[in-house]
Design a protein around this motif. Structure first.
Motif, PDB file in Angstrom:
ATOM      1  N   LEU A  19       0.833  -1.203   0.000  1.00 25.40           N
ATOM      2  CA  LEU A  19       0.000   0.000   0.000  1.00 25.40           C
ATOM      3  C   LEU A  19       0.871   1.258   0.000  1.00 25.40           C
ATOM      4  O   LEU A  19       0.524   2.253  -0.635  1.00 25.40           O
ATOM      5  CB  LEU A  19      -0.947  -0.016   1.192  1.00 25.40           C
ATOM      6  N   ALA A  63       0.629   4.034  -2.959  1.00 27.18           N
ATOM      7  CA  ALA A  63       0.403   5.453  -2.686  1.00 27.18           C
ATOM      8  C   ALA A  63       1.494   6.303  -3.319  1.00 27.18           C
ATOM      9  O   ALA A  63       1.222   7.362  -3.889  1.00 27.18           O
ATOM     10  CB  ALA A  63       0.346   5.702  -1.176  1.00 27.18           C
ATOM     11  N   TYR A 111      -0.259   6.740   4.207  1.00 33.42           N
ATOM     12  CA  TYR A 111      -0.951   5.490   3.910  1.00 33.42           C
ATOM     13  C   TYR A 111      -0.212   4.286   4.487  1.00 33.42           C
ATOM     14  O   TYR A 111      -0.836   3.323   4.930  1.00 33.42           O
ATOM     15  CB  TYR A 111      -1.155   5.331   2.406  1.00 33.42           C
ATOM     16  N   VAL A 157      -0.882   4.313   8.383  1.00 34.58           N
ATOM     17  CA  VAL A 157      -2.256   3.905   8.685  1.00 34.58           C
ATOM     18  C   VAL A 157      -2.407   2.403   8.488  1.00 34.58           C
ATOM     19  O   VAL A 157      -3.075   1.725   9.272  1.00 34.58           O
ATOM     20  CB  VAL A 157      -3.266   4.689   7.810  1.00 34.58           C
ATOM     21  N   SER A 158      -1.757   1.857   7.482  1.00 34.04           N
ATOM     22  CA  SER A 158      -1.861   0.426   7.184  1.00 34.04           C
ATOM     23  C   SER A 158      -1.170  -0.443   8.225  1.00 34.04           C
ATOM     24  O   SER A 158      -1.556  -1.595   8.408  1.00 34.04           O
ATOM     25  CB  SER A 158      -1.252   0.136   5.817  1.00 34.04           C
ATOM     26  N   SER A 217      -5.455  -1.026   6.923  1.00 41.43           N
ATOM     27  CA  SER A 217      -5.147  -1.417   5.546  1.00 41.43           C
ATOM     28  C   SER A 217      -6.385  -1.343   4.662  1.00 41.43           C
ATOM     29  O   SER A 217      -6.294  -0.947   3.501  1.00 41.43           O
ATOM     30  CB  SER A 217      -4.584  -2.835   5.507  1.00 41.43           C
ATOM     31  N   SER A 221      -6.878   2.332   3.845  1.00 41.01           N
ATOM     32  CA  SER A 221      -5.897   2.773   2.845  1.00 41.01           C
ATOM     33  C   SER A 221      -6.203   2.190   1.479  1.00 41.01           C
ATOM     34  O   SER A 221      -6.130   2.894   0.464  1.00 41.01           O
ATOM     35  CB  SER A 221      -4.486   2.361   3.263  1.00 41.01           C
ATOM     36  N   ARG A 240      -9.308   3.894  -0.074  1.00 38.08           N
ATOM     37  CA  ARG A 240      -9.008   5.276  -0.465  1.00 38.08           C
ATOM     38  C   ARG A 240      -8.165   5.316  -1.738  1.00 38.08           C
ATOM     39  O   ARG A 240      -8.453   6.087  -2.655  1.00 38.08           O
ATOM     40  CB  ARG A 240      -8.272   6.010   0.664  1.00 38.08           C
ATOM     41  N   LEU A 241      -7.137   4.488  -1.794  1.00 43.97           N
ATOM     42  CA  LEU A 241      -6.280   4.464  -2.977  1.00 43.97           C
ATOM     43  C   LEU A 241      -7.019   3.883  -4.183  1.00 43.97           C
ATOM     44  O   LEU A 241      -6.850   4.354  -5.307  1.00 43.97           O
ATOM     45  CB  LEU A 241      -5.006   3.662  -2.697  1.00 43.97           C
TER      46      LEU A 241
END
Length: 98
Positions: A54, A58, A68, A71-72, A79, A82, A85-86
């Protein structure tokens, strides 16, 4: 049609298998009367691999890779956040190029 980000695709597959295998192993261990905490630790450790992909996805999309990635690292919920969102950014970028 836009190109798919390979790191995001790999992260999605890893995240899927991580969650499914974690749930299955928790049920199997529960049937034998064993604690499920080792599975949670294993899922969290395996999630570090997903977080790496991830992070790379990003970076390839020009997003804040550190955000990202951090957060993951907090586990599958981070995860999932993320990834979606991605993934939504990739979908919207692809729609704009049609």
């Amino acid at each position: 049609m836009s190109q798919r980000e390979p790191n995001l695709s790999i992260a999605g597959r890893l995240l899927f298998f991580e969650v499914v295998l974690g749930i299955v192993l928790m049920f199997v261990l529960g049937q034998f009367g064993l604690p499920g905490e080792p599975v949670l630790v294993g899922v969290w450790l395996f999630n570090l691999i997903t977080a790496t992909y991830l992070f790379k996805a990003a970076k390839a999309q020009g997003k804040s890779a550190v955000f990202y990635g951090l957060v993951s690292v907090f586990g599958p919920p981070g995860s999932l956040f993320s990834f979606f969102r991605l993934h939504s950014n990739a979908v919207w970028a692809g729609l704009g190029k049609v």
